[in-house]
Design an enzyme around this catalytic site. Sequence first.
Site, PDB file in Angstrom:
ATOM      1  N   ASP A  68      -5.328 -20.493  14.735  1.00 33.13           N
ATOM      2  CA  ASP A  68      -4.577 -21.746  14.737  1.00 33.13           C
ATOM      3  C   ASP A  68      -5.523 -22.886  15.094  1.00 33.13           C
ATOM      4  O   ASP A  68      -6.258 -22.811  16.085  1.00 33.13           O
ATOM      5  CB  ASP A  68      -3.425 -21.672  15.747  1.00 33.13           C
ATOM      6  CG  ASP A  68      -2.511 -22.876  15.667  1.00 33.13           C
ATOM      7  OD1 ASP A  68      -1.597 -22.863  14.838  1.00 33.13           O
ATOM      8  OD2 ASP A  68      -2.722 -23.836  16.436  1.00 33.13           O
ATOM      9  N   ASP A 111      -1.174 -25.069   9.764  1.00 35.25           N
ATOM     10  CA  ASP A 111      -2.574 -24.952  10.183  1.00 35.25           C
ATOM     11  C   ASP A 111      -2.882 -23.561  10.720  1.00 35.25           C
ATOM     12  O   ASP A 111      -3.792 -23.393  11.530  1.00 35.25           O
ATOM     13  CB  ASP A 111      -2.891 -26.009  11.245  1.00 35.25           C
ATOM     14  CG  ASP A 111      -2.030 -25.845  12.498  1.00 35.25           C
ATOM     15  OD1 ASP A 111      -0.874 -25.413  12.381  1.00 35.25           O
ATOM     16  OD2 ASP A 111      -2.525 -26.161  13.602  1.00 35.25           O
TER      17      ASP A 111
END
Length: 209
Positions: A68, A111
């Site tokens: 992440d 993301d």
Amino acid sequence: IVTIAMLMGVVALRHIRLQSREIQAHRAEAHADALTGLANRRAFDKELSRRLAQRQRQGTPLCLLIIDIDNFKSFNDEFGHLVGDAILKGVAKIVESTARQMDIVARLGGDEFAVLVPDSDLETASHAAERIRSAISDNPSQWKGDEYALTVSIGLTEAQLDDDPASLIKRSDSALYAAKEAGRNCAFRQGYPEPAVPIPCGCLHGSTA
């Protein structure tokens, strides 16, 4: 008549081949993330199920990394979505180039990325996680001449014989959450049933990047 039949056959064969290529192209598009070109969530889920089944049948080691980008929303808010897209593409390129050819790299959405690491135990995959983390930290993303320093947090776990996709992802997510809580820009691994711990030499406590 024979000549005409042969010509019609050639035309029909070319048409079939063209249709086959189009079908293959559509299938490839359906399993690829439009922005980064990596495998998408659908392709990842399919491959994860297949690899877990192989793990259960043959005992083949399998690890999962979930990655992440730290504070990605702030990049979008401050610099705009074009910069955000460039960052996602840059991170995808680094992860793919850092992973082994046999690893499966996917964008899960937003993301968040994932790497399936087959034929590797937790210790071996820990080195892979640290390589990815440091590669992203050491290579700022670029957009129209500007550089944007990035870091990522990574959660890692190894598949157990009784794992299904949901349980494996949940454990990797738990390790990822531990990395975020520890200050970001680090990788945590979670064995079973042990709690998540930082990967040696990979954690920069207190970072807010």
